[in-house]
Design a protein around this motif. Structure first.
Motif, PDB file in Angstrom:
ATOM      1  N   ALA A 225       0.825  -1.211   0.000  1.00  0.00           N
ATOM      2  CA  ALA A 225       0.000   0.000   0.000  1.00  0.00           C
ATOM      3  C   ALA A 225       0.858   1.260   0.000  1.00  0.00           C
ATOM      4  O   ALA A 225       0.514   2.261  -0.641  1.00  0.00           O
ATOM      5  CB  ALA A 225      -0.921  -0.004   1.215  1.00  0.00           C
ATOM      6  N   LYS A 226       1.977   1.233   0.727  1.00  0.00           N
ATOM      7  CA  LYS A 226       2.845   2.401   0.806  1.00  0.00           C
ATOM      8  C   LYS A 226       3.908   2.405  -0.275  1.00  0.00           C
ATOM      9  O   LYS A 226       4.227   3.444  -0.857  1.00  0.00           O
ATOM     10  CB  LYS A 226       3.505   2.467   2.190  1.00  0.00           C
ATOM     11  N   ALA A 227       4.490   1.239  -0.545  1.00  0.00           N
ATOM     12  CA  ALA A 227       5.564   1.163  -1.537  1.00  0.00           C
ATOM     13  C   ALA A 227       5.075   1.597  -2.922  1.00  0.00           C
ATOM     14  O   ALA A 227       5.790   2.268  -3.675  1.00  0.00           O
ATOM     15  CB  ALA A 227       6.122  -0.252  -1.590  1.00  0.00           C
ATOM     16  N   SER A 228       3.831   1.233  -3.239  1.00  0.00           N
ATOM     17  CA  SER A 228       3.300   1.535  -4.576  1.00  0.00           C
ATOM     18  C   SER A 228       3.138   3.029  -4.805  1.00  0.00           C
ATOM     19  O   SER A 228       3.116   3.495  -5.950  1.00  0.00           O
ATOM     20  CB  SER A 228       1.953   0.829  -4.771  1.00  0.00           C
ATOM     21  N   GLU A 229       3.051   3.814  -3.721  1.00  0.00           N
ATOM     22  CA  GLU A 229       2.932   5.264  -3.864  1.00  0.00           C
ATOM     23  C   GLU A 229       4.158   5.853  -4.553  1.00  0.00           C
ATOM     24  O   GLU A 229       4.092   6.914  -5.185  1.00  0.00           O
ATOM     25  CB  GLU A 229       2.743   5.925  -2.491  1.00  0.00           C
TER      26      GLU A 229
END
Length: 272
Positions: A225-229
């Motif tokens: 969820a965070k890495a894809s940002e």
């Protein structure tokens, strides 16, 4: 040479006078004794201050410690196994066992006798305080992120330690895949490209080399969820060996940049 000889003769005369003057000798002895006595409090204070500083940073890291006790079944082992699964695209097990860490957190491999760990502690504790106070520059707080840290002590002493191998050495052997993956990531980061990571240090991480494994070794971990940002794969997304900064605030800023992938950690050169 003439000057040195003159100085030598001068001090020799003083020494001969002291040897031949009986009343001065007891005074010198008493003076030396009192000098030692009066210096003891300063020495004790300095030792206590050193121990207190070391105890403070160890206490901080112990607050987040994942123990190596229980070979293969320790909390550190279970955590690392689940983190390996995150690298392989499976987050469910990690979220089930370690969901309290959220989608982004730091991992630090530290040691009790480690000056750089003590320096890094200043950054971590300051970063945590500023993060939790929601100060203006902590924009990440607005997105609901929370500060979390996991620490694993490389000199953790427990029943798993043998005469030939420490618990951490055996831990490295069990989890070589994780460190190989993390080392591979290190070579792709802007922090490496900006000359902040040495090839030999990354190689020691990548090969899980116990003789050259650095403390502190710091990971930023982000789930999908965070890495894809930032267009990154889930898992370890940033690596540091220590925290740069001239003081605690500068070190906290380094951690902030790491957290947000800005500054020396920016994947977008325009984002500084």
């Amino acid at each position: 040479m003439i000057v040195l000889s003159a100085i030598g003769r001068f001090f020799k005369k003083i020494w001969d006078w002291i040897k031949n003057t009986a009343w001065i000798q007891p005074l010198l002895i008493v003076g030396i004794i009192f000098g030692v006595i009066f210096s003891i409090p300063s020495i004790v204070k300095a030792v206590k201050k050193g121990k207190s500083a070391k105890a403070t940073y160890n206490t901080y890291y112990h607050n987040f410690k994942y123990s190596l006790e229980g070979e293969g079944e320790s909390k550190a082992d279970k955590f690392t196994t689940r983190l390996e699964e995150v690298f392989n695209g499976n987050e469910e097990g990690f979220k089930q066992d370690f969901g309290d860490l959220g989608d982004k957190f730091f991992v630090a491999f530290v040691a009790k006798d480690c000056d750089k760990c003590e320096d890094a502690k200043e950054g971590f504790s300051t970063f945590e305080k500023k993060f939790n106070k929601n100060e203006s520059y902590m924009s990440a707080k607005d997105s609901g992120e929370q500060y979390h840290l996991v620490t694993i002590f490389t000199d953790d002493e427990n029943n798993d330690t043998t005469e030939t191998q420490t618990a951490f050495v055996k831990y490295l052997e069990r989890h070589q895949d994780l460190f190989e993956d993390a080392g591979a990531v290190a070579y792709t980061t802007p922090y490496y490209e900006n000359g902040k990571l040495n090839d030999s240090d990354v190689e020691a991480l990548e090969t899980a080399d116990p003789d050259n494994f650095l403390t502190p070794t710091i990971f930023l971990v982000e789930l999908k969820a965070k890495a894809s940002e930032h267009g990154l794969d889930a898992g370890v997304t940033e690596i540091m060996f220590g925290v740069d900064g001239s003081d605690k605030n500068a070190k906290a800023r380094t951690l902030l940049d790491c957290w947000n992938h800005t500054g020396e950690f920016s994947y977008n050169p325009e984002v500084k």
